[in-house]
Structure formats: C-alpha cells, structure tokens
Design an enzyme around this catalytic site. Structure first.
Site, PDB file in Angstrom:
ATOM      1  N   HIS A 194       0.865  -1.190   0.000  1.00 23.49           N
ATOM      2  CA  HIS A 194       0.000   0.000   0.000  1.00 23.49           C
ATOM      3  C   HIS A 194       0.900   1.237   0.000  1.00 23.49           C
ATOM      4  O   HIS A 194       2.026   1.189   0.502  1.00 23.49           O
ATOM      5  CB  HIS A 194      -0.838  -0.063   1.290  1.00 23.49           C
ATOM      6  CG  HIS A 194      -1.886   0.979   1.442  1.00 23.49           C
ATOM      7  ND1 HIS A 194      -1.607   2.264   1.864  1.00 23.49           N
ATOM      8  CD2 HIS A 194      -3.228   0.933   1.270  1.00 23.49           C
ATOM      9  CE1 HIS A 194      -2.738   2.958   1.939  1.00 23.49           C
ATOM     10  NE2 HIS A 194      -3.738   2.173   1.579  1.00 23.49           N
ATOM     11  N   ASP A 215       3.002  -4.699   7.998  1.00 19.98           N
ATOM     12  CA  ASP A 215       1.817  -3.857   7.836  1.00 19.98           C
ATOM     13  C   ASP A 215       0.603  -4.778   7.964  1.00 19.98           C
ATOM     14  O   ASP A 215       0.265  -5.515   7.043  1.00 19.98           O
ATOM     15  CB  ASP A 215       1.889  -3.177   6.455  1.00 19.98           C
ATOM     16  CG  ASP A 215       0.586  -2.461   6.100  1.00 19.98           C
ATOM     17  OD1 ASP A 215      -0.400  -2.574   6.858  1.00 19.98           O
ATOM     18  OD2 ASP A 215       0.559  -1.791   5.049  1.00 19.98           O
ATOM     19  N   GLN A 251      -4.718  -4.951   6.951  1.00 24.30           N
ATOM     20  CA  GLN A 251      -5.775  -5.836   6.451  1.00 24.30           C
ATOM     21  C   GLN A 251      -5.810  -7.174   7.178  1.00 24.30           C
ATOM     22  O   GLN A 251      -6.853  -7.842   7.192  1.00 24.30           O
ATOM     23  CB  GLN A 251      -5.593  -6.092   4.943  1.00 24.30           C
ATOM     24  CG  GLN A 251      -5.744  -4.868   4.074  1.00 24.30           C
ATOM     25  CD  GLN A 251      -7.135  -4.231   4.184  1.00 24.30           C
ATOM     26  OE1 GLN A 251      -8.102  -4.846   4.615  1.00 24.30           O
ATOM     27  NE2 GLN A 251      -7.225  -2.971   3.809  1.00 24.30           N
ATOM     28  N   LYS A 298     -10.358  -0.319  10.609  1.00 21.45           N
ATOM     29  CA  LYS A 298     -10.557  -1.489   9.734  1.00 21.45           C
ATOM     30  C   LYS A 298     -10.923  -2.725  10.559  1.00 21.45           C
ATOM     31  O   LYS A 298     -11.285  -3.755  10.011  1.00 21.45           O
ATOM     32  CB  LYS A 298      -9.286  -1.759   8.922  1.00 21.45           C
ATOM     33  CG  LYS A 298      -8.976  -0.657   7.905  1.00 21.45           C
ATOM     34  CD  LYS A 298      -7.820  -1.048   7.028  1.00 21.45           C
ATOM     35  CE  LYS A 298      -7.190   0.127   6.322  1.00 21.45           C
ATOM     36  NZ  LYS A 298      -7.956   0.600   5.163  1.00 21.45           N
ATOM     37  N   CYS A 354      -4.861   2.730  -3.450  1.00 20.87           N
ATOM     38  CA  CYS A 354      -3.595   3.192  -2.843  1.00 20.87           C
ATOM     39  C   CYS A 354      -2.489   2.174  -3.062  1.00 20.87           C
ATOM     40  O   CYS A 354      -1.656   1.938  -2.173  1.00 20.87           O
ATOM     41  CB  CYS A 354      -3.747   3.493  -1.360  1.00 20.87           C
ATOM     42  SG  CYS A 354      -4.810   4.885  -1.039  1.00 20.87           S
TER      43      CYS A 354
HETATM   44  C1  LIG Z   1      -2.387  -2.906   3.521  1.00 20.72           C
HETATM   45  C2  LIG Z   1      -2.676  -1.517   4.020  1.00 20.72           C
HETATM   46  N1  LIG Z   1      -1.715  -0.807   4.623  1.00 20.72           N
HETATM   47  C3  LIG Z   1      -1.920   0.418   5.096  1.00 20.72           C
HETATM   48  C4  LIG Z   1      -3.142   1.023   4.979  1.00 20.72           C
HETATM   49  C5  LIG Z   1      -3.345   2.388   5.535  1.00 20.72           C
HETATM   50  O1  LIG Z   1      -4.273   2.360   6.571  1.00 20.72           O
HETATM   51  P1  LIG Z   1      -4.759   3.713   7.211  1.00 20.72           P
HETATM   52  O2  LIG Z   1      -5.327   4.533   6.096  1.00 20.72           O
HETATM   53  O3  LIG Z   1      -5.783   3.289   8.206  1.00 20.72           O
HETATM   54  O4  LIG Z   1      -3.576   4.351   7.819  1.00 20.72           O
HETATM   55  C6  LIG Z   1      -4.183   0.354   4.333  1.00 20.72           C
HETATM   56  C7  LIG Z   1      -5.484   0.999   4.118  1.00 20.72           C
HETATM   57  O5  LIG Z   1      -6.234   0.649   3.253  1.00 20.72           O
HETATM   58  C8  LIG Z   1      -3.941  -0.950   3.856  1.00 20.72           C
HETATM   59  O6  LIG Z   1      -4.911  -1.651   3.261  1.00 20.72           O
END
Ligand SMILES: Cc1ncc(COP(=O)(O)O)c(C=O)c1O
Length: 422
Positions: free
Chosen positions: A139, A216, A219, A242, A380
């Site tokens: 992401h 990370d 998800q 999430k 993203c």
């Molecule tokens: C795999 C992953 N990493 C990071 C993020 C970023 O999350 P946040 O916008 O809650 O900081 C997302 C958000 O969709 C994501 O799917």
C-alpha cells in the site's frame, strides 16, 4: 443499547461457538438501511469496516460519563479515563499476544505507525547507501514513508517482485536482502490483491541476515489471528477503523528493546519526564511516543471492538470470510468478460476484478445504484496496478457480517453492469 444487541452477546453464551451471522448483523445498526431503494450490501470492508453497537456505546459512555484528560489529574474522572486508556493497551497487547503492554503504542493509524518507524528507527539507523526492502504489493502507506526517509538519508528503496498470481517471489526477496538492508517492511495481507504473505517465513529469512521486519497488518488484523511473539516480528502496525473500531486510532507494536533505543517521534507534553531549557529527559516507553493529549476515546472504542471480535473468535471470522471469498471467487470468476486480479493460493478478504469494456468506476457506480458498496480505483497501490497493466480494479472486500446472499447480490449486480454496457 438495543434489545437485540443485548440478546446477541450477553444472553446467549453458546452464540460464541455458533457463528450466527444474522444475530451478528443485528449488532451493526448501519447495515439496516436502504440505499437507492435497495438493502445496503456493504462490501467495502478493506477500506473501512462498520462498527457494532458495543463500540458505539463504549465511545458514547466515555463521553457521557468519564471524559477527562489522562496521565495528569488526581481527580476521579482523570484517574478513570487514564485507567480505561491503559486497560485498552492491555486488551490490545493480549489480542496480538505481545509480551508487554509497553510494546503497544497508540498512533492515529497504520499510516502513522509506519511513519513513526521511518522517522525514528530508520532515521537513526540509515546511512548513505543503506537499503529498506519492501515488496511490489505494498500500500502507498508502506512505500512513501520509506521513500521519503531514503531520499533524505541517501538510502535506497528496494522492491521484491511478485508473480502473475500476486504472490511474493521469495527467492527474489531473499536475493534482495543484502548487508546494506536495514529494514524489511511487508504487508501481512495485500489490500489490492488479497494475497496472504508467508509472513513467518519472510521474518525467518530476514532475521537470518539480522534484518528487522515491520509488518503492515492493516488488512490482516481484522481477519487473521495475529501472534507477534510467534511471528517474532519487530514491528506490527494496524488501524482501529478497519477492525470494527473507530477512525483516528491505530496501533504500533514494537519489541521493547528496540523501542527503548529509538528516539522520540514528536515532542510535547506527556512524552517527557522533565523539561528544562538546558535539557529535556524523555518519558519511558510507550509514553515517549505519545506526545500531547492523545485520542482517548479511540483506544476505548478499539478495546470494545477487540472484545467483540474475541467473543466471536478471530478463527471463526477467518473461516467465515474464507467461505465467503471462496463462494464469491467461484461465482465471479466464471462470468464471461470478468478477470480476477490477484489469484494467490493463500488469499483472504479481497476480490479484485476488472471487466472487459467497462471502466471500474462505472462498475462501482452501477453497483451503487443497486445498494452495493464496493471500491474502485487503484486502492492506494498504484505499483500493483502497473504490475498487472490495469489503471484500476473493482474490489469487493468482506467482513465478519457479510452473507452469501450479499455475494449473490454482487453477482447479479455485475451481470446488470454487463447488460447496461451490453
Ligand atoms: C495494507 C494496508 N496498509 C496500510 C493502509 C493504511 O491504513 P490507514 O489509512 O488506516 O492508515 C491500508 C489501508 O487501506 C492498507 O490496506
């Protein structure tokens, strides 16, 4: 609290064992509405998930009864708010099986957690020519913070490639780990492809070369069991919104000795133990990383969300979503003109697809007219889109309250899109 919410959690202990999606849905007020004249079918859970009544009530209760600033007061409300805030840290510690509640740092989101590590740990350790290794399925939140710090410190961002199914090519990953690699950062579960990475193996490979790993978990945390001690990861990041909790709160787990050696992230109140113009002494971990008045209701809401998940059982949620994904994959993949993007053997939560002759935005708009909420765009993860040669995909993502009937609605919705563009 509604009568149904009471019934579903408190009066039926056996409910914890039998996964009853209809009873679960009763806990989510937002799901019971019509959109454009159709029952809402919410399949945008990877973007954000809906909140059960228990989370909404916990936040309301905090503001109605307990609101005060934390860590500073001797009065009743301040002590109560501090206790609730710190107890939330303990619930999170247990949820991811961290060894110590000081290893849990409250941040705004996964994005902020990653930026924190980039601006403290990596800033401290990266010398010109050193490398940060990520994968091609990250992401933007797990790309740009590393790009920024690499640019500033004359480091290099290395990217391990993925195959046609959207799986990490482990041999390439291993080859890209060099004596210059200072950190690996990798998604546990890809938001654009649904790929579950072999995270334990990745960590073993990196640790064999003495490279720490940030996972990370944005998800993964809502849909897979996470055990940071078993994984042996050095950092793990996820977002409250999430995982059925509020927006504005996220978690960074870090191993205690690493956190203790890291410089602070932001300066201000609470992150200090004493301040003089000549010299400031920083507070202990985790407070060293929580400058200023934090989001207090956030951890309280997040705690309620994790307790809700614990009652259901994360393994049951994983199984439920796996069945949904399998069912959806079977149904959607046989529709002529539909191509799945992301066909890894190990997948969860996410079904990304493109349709011949129809832009994903049009797919999303026509589905919306039928009350079906999916996401369209690059999610993203623009490098993933480039990798598969598409500008965007349509993405249905599942949550603990989704049903097979909702997938049937998605399938008829997709057929309707084809009729419109016929
Ligand atoms: C795999 C992953 N990493 C990071 C993020 C970023 O999350 P946040 O916008 O809650 O900081 C997302 C958000 O969709 C994501 O799917």
């Amino acid at each position: 609290m509604t009568a149904l919410a009471n019934v579903s959690v408190n009066a039926h202990p056996s409910w914890e064992r039998e996964y009853n999606v209809e009873r679960i849905r009763a806990d989510f007020p937002i799901l019971h509405q019509k959109v454009h004249g159709h029952p809402l079918v919410y399949l945008d859970n990877a973007a954000t998930s809906q909140k059960p009544r228990q989370v909404i009530d916990a936040i309301t209760r905090y503001y109605e009864r307990d609101n005060a600033n934390i860590h500073r007061g001797v009065h009743y409300l301040s002590e109560k708010a501090t206790e609730d805030y710190e107890n939330s840290r303990k619930t999170i510690q247990e949820f991811i099986n961290a060894g110590d509640s000081r290893e849990i740092i409250f941040v705004r989101s996964t994005t902020e957690a990653i930026n924190l590590v980039a601006q403290t740990y990596v800033r401290q350790n990266l010398r010109p020519g050193d490398e940060v290794l990520i994968t091609a399925m990250e992401h933007h939140s797990d790309i740009v913070p590393w790009q920024m710090i690499c640019q500033e410190k004359q480091g290099k961002l290395q990217v391990a490639p993925i195959n046609e199914d959207g799986e990490l090519i482990l041999e390439e990953f291993e080859r890209l780990l060099t004596p210059r690699t200072k950190l690996v950062a990798v998604a546990h579960l890809s938001n654009a492809l649904g790929t579950i990475n072999p995270i334990k193996r990745i960590i073993e490979i990196a640790h064999a070369k003495n490279v720490p790993v940030l996972v990370d978990g944005a998800q993964a945390a809502p849909r897979l069991p996470v055990d940071v001690r078993n994984l042996d990861c050095d950092f793990y990041a996820f977002s409250g919104h999430k995982i059925y909790g509020p927006t504005g709160i996220g978690v960074l787990y870090g191993k205690l000795p690493i956190l203790e050696n890291m410089p602070p992230y932001q300066g201000g109140g609470d992150m200090i133990s004493s301040v003089a113009f000549e010299r400031t002494v920083y507070n202990k971990v985790p407070h060293k990383f929580e400058a200023g008045t934090p989001d207090i209701s956030g951890p309280i809401g997040l705690r309620a969300a994790l307790e809700y998940i614990n009652k259901l059982g994360i393994e049951n949620i994983e199984k439920h979503e796996h069945e949904l994904l399998q069912y959806a994959t079977e149904q959607v993949s046989v529709i002529p003109g539909v191509k799945l993007i992301g066909t890894a053997k190990q997948k969860a939560g996410v079904l990304s697809f493109v349709m011949e002759g129809v832009h994903p935005h049009d797919v999303g708009t026509i589905l919306d007219q039928q009350g079906i909420a999916i996401r369209t765009g690059h999610h993203c993860a623009q490098p993933v889109m480039h990798r598969f040669g598409v500008p965007a995909t349509a993405r249905a993502s599942f949550g603990l309250y989704n049903t097979k009937e909702e997938i049937d609605a998605l399938v008829s919705g997709i057929k309707k899109v084809q009729e419109v563009f016929g």
